[in-house]
Design a protein around this motif. Structure first.
Motif, mmCIF file in Angstrom:
data_model
loop_
_atom_site.group_PDB
_atom_site.id
_atom_site.type_symbol
_atom_site.label_atom_id
_atom_site.label_comp_id
_atom_site.label_asym_id
_atom_site.label_seq_id
_atom_site.Cartn_x
_atom_site.Cartn_y
_atom_site.Cartn_z
ATOM 1 N N LEU A 109 37.867 19.884 -81.577
ATOM 2 C CA LEU A 109 38.878 18.497 -81.114
ATOM 3 C C LEU A 109 38.585 18.194 -80.031
ATOM 4 O O LEU A 109 37.868 18.684 -79.120
ATOM 5 C CB LEU A 109 40.517 18.506 -81.589
ATOM 6 C CG LEU A 109 40.881 19.813 -83.066
ATOM 7 C CD1 LEU A 109 42.693 19.898 -82.402
ATOM 8 C CD2 LEU A 109 40.648 18.534 -84.078
ATOM 9 N N THR A 110 38.604 17.211 -79.929
ATOM 10 C CA THR A 110 38.040 16.791 -78.596
ATOM 11 C C THR A 110 39.537 16.182 -77.372
ATOM 12 O O THR A 110 40.670 15.592 -78.763
ATOM 13 C CB THR A 110 37.861 14.938 -78.828
ATOM 14 O OG1 THR A 110 36.839 15.502 -79.049
ATOM 15 C CG2 THR A 110 37.632 14.279 -77.162
ATOM 16 N N VAL A 111 40.169 16.953 -76.700
ATOM 17 C CA VAL A 111 41.484 16.346 -75.906
ATOM 18 C C VAL A 111 41.900 15.084 -75.653
ATOM 19 O O VAL A 111 40.708 14.605 -75.315
ATOM 20 C CB VAL A 111 41.919 17.658 -74.911
ATOM 21 C CG1 VAL A 111 42.918 17.262 -74.054
ATOM 22 C CG2 VAL A 111 41.644 18.964 -75.216
ATOM 23 N N PRO A 112 43.038 14.462 -76.212
ATOM 24 C CA PRO A 112 43.680 13.061 -76.022
ATOM 25 C C PRO A 112 43.905 12.894 -74.739
ATOM 26 O O PRO A 112 44.356 14.218 -73.973
ATOM 27 C CB PRO A 112 44.024 12.657 -76.940
ATOM 28 C CG PRO A 112 45.134 13.772 -77.374
ATOM 29 C CD PRO A 112 43.570 15.039 -77.161
ATOM 30 N N LEU A 113 44.146 12.310 -74.184
ATOM 31 C CA LEU A 113 44.666 12.079 -72.624
ATOM 32 C C LEU A 113 46.089 12.306 -72.727
ATOM 33 O O LEU A 113 46.361 13.026 -71.583
ATOM 34 C CB LEU A 113 44.772 10.256 -72.590
ATOM 35 C CG LEU A 113 45.429 9.471 -71.004
ATOM 36 C CD1 LEU A 113 44.611 10.616 -69.728
ATOM 37 C CD2 LEU A 113 45.625 8.118 -70.987
ATOM 38 N N THR A 114 46.944 12.241 -73.770
ATOM 39 C CA THR A 114 48.544 12.656 -73.975
ATOM 40 C C THR A 114 48.396 14.001 -73.989
ATOM 41 O O THR A 114 49.477 15.011 -73.660
ATOM 42 C CB THR A 114 49.030 12.057 -75.156
ATOM 43 O OG1 THR A 114 48.661 12.004 -76.144
ATOM 44 C CG2 THR A 114 49.444 10.144 -74.902
ATOM 45 N N GLY A 115 46.824 14.915 -74.434
ATOM 46 C CA GLY A 115 47.330 16.179 -74.487
ATOM 47 C C GLY A 115 46.621 16.764 -73.185
ATOM 48 O O GLY A 115 46.351 17.816 -73.059
ATOM 49 N N SER A 116 46.158 16.019 -72.402
ATOM 50 C CA SER A 116 45.572 16.408 -71.135
ATOM 51 C C SER A 116 46.471 17.600 -70.125
ATOM 52 O O SER A 116 47.690 17.548 -70.217
ATOM 53 C CB SER A 116 44.929 15.623 -70.227
ATOM 54 O OG SER A 116 45.338 14.709 -69.516
ATOM 55 N N ALA A 117 46.557 18.413 -69.577
ATOM 56 C CA ALA A 117 46.952 18.693 -68.356
ATOM 57 C C ALA A 117 47.303 18.269 -67.448
ATOM 58 O O ALA A 117 49.068 18.329 -67.246
ATOM 59 C CB ALA A 117 46.555 20.003 -67.896
ATOM 60 N N GLN A 118 47.104 16.621 -67.462
ATOM 61 C CA GLN A 118 47.312 15.553 -66.323
ATOM 62 C C GLN A 118 48.570 15.358 -67.126
ATOM 63 O O GLN A 118 49.465 14.334 -65.919
ATOM 64 C CB GLN A 118 46.312 14.610 -65.642
ATOM 65 C CG GLN A 118 44.598 15.166 -65.084
ATOM 66 C CD GLN A 118 44.244 15.541 -66.188
ATOM 67 O OE1 GLN A 118 44.247 16.147 -67.230
ATOM 68 N NE2 GLN A 118 42.910 14.986 -66.307
ATOM 69 N N SER A 119 48.613 14.834 -68.699
ATOM 70 C CA SER A 119 49.809 14.066 -68.515
ATOM 71 C C SER A 119 51.439 14.379 -68.965
ATOM 72 O O SER A 119 52.033 14.572 -69.003
ATOM 73 C CB SER A 119 48.966 13.894 -70.345
ATOM 74 O OG SER A 119 49.138 15.091 -70.933
ATOM 75 N N MET A 120 51.373 16.135 -68.661
ATOM 76 C CA MET A 120 52.422 17.182 -69.376
ATOM 77 C C MET A 120 52.933 17.135 -67.439
ATOM 78 O O MET A 120 52.516 16.866 -65.996
ATOM 79 C CB MET A 120 52.028 18.797 -68.912
ATOM 80 C CG MET A 120 50.790 18.718 -70.141
ATOM 81 S SD MET A 120 51.395 18.941 -71.549
ATOM 82 C CE MET A 120 51.174 17.226 -72.064
ATOM 83 N N ARG A 121 54.630 16.947 -67.546
ATOM 84 C CA ARG A 121 55.803 17.335 -66.944
ATOM 85 C C ARG A 121 55.417 18.475 -65.837
ATOM 86 O O ARG A 121 54.227 20.000 -66.094
ATOM 87 C CB ARG A 121 57.151 17.300 -67.620
ATOM 88 C CG ARG A 121 57.817 17.185 -66.531
ATOM 89 C CD ARG A 121 59.467 17.232 -67.825
ATOM 90 N NE ARG A 121 59.141 18.021 -68.740
ATOM 91 C CZ ARG A 121 59.857 17.383 -70.158
ATOM 92 N NH1 ARG A 121 60.396 17.030 -70.121
ATOM 93 N NH2 ARG A 121 59.847 18.754 -71.030
#
Length: 154
Positions: free
Chosen positions: A78-90
């Motif tokens: 899979l390719t990590v989407p923007l919303t699945g990246s560490a930067q998008s996590m709380r």
């Protein structure tokens, strides 16, 4: 001399028997606001604390993510989407540091979600499974209801 050896052996035996007895310390205190321990083989509840109290599902969401994605091919990349990246996590979320565009197998993502409770891995799996997180949440709620998790809402 023989009696002295016999008495010494009996004393040593008693010492070892007494030292092998279980500790009389009280059981550890459960500091979590809610808890439940059950025997997996029988379903018998061994301990519970506030079992009906509504509580955010936290890692239970990752367990349901693993459950829903168990049948996916672990070798699929899979390719990590923007919303699945560490930067998008709380802030403060558990992550493995996935970056947008990283290519990772489903098996690796599942292990990351299971072993280190990685939110970035779980989100990537959720998006792959359902296309977007809200649809995946709906799938989790449907599955929870189907398997009798009556007081669980994601």
């Amino acid at each position: 001399m023989g009696r002295l050896i016999d008495r010494t052996m009996i004393i040593l035996l008693l010492f070892f028997l007494v030292s092998a007895l279980p500790s009389q310390e009280p059981p550890p205190q459960i500091t979590a606001p809610v808890a439940l321990v059950a025997d997996a083989a029988t379903g018998m509840i061994l301990m519970e604390k506030n079992p009906e109290m509504p509580y955010p599902p936290a890692s239970l969401a990752k367990l349901m993510t693993l459950h829903l994605t168990a049948e996916l091919d672990p070798d699929t990349v899979l390719t990590v989407p923007l919303t699945g990246s560490a930067q998008s996590m709380r802030a403060g979320s558990s992550v493995v540091g996935l970056q947008t565009g990283d290519r990772v197998t489903i098996g690796t993502l599942r292990r990351a979600a299971a072993i280190v409770s990685a939110g970035d891995a779980a989100w990537t799996l959720a998006i792959h499974h359902s296309g977007e997180v809200p649809r995946f949440v709906d799938a989790m709620n449907r599955r929870a209801a189907a398997i009798g998790m009556n007081n669980t809402t994601y």
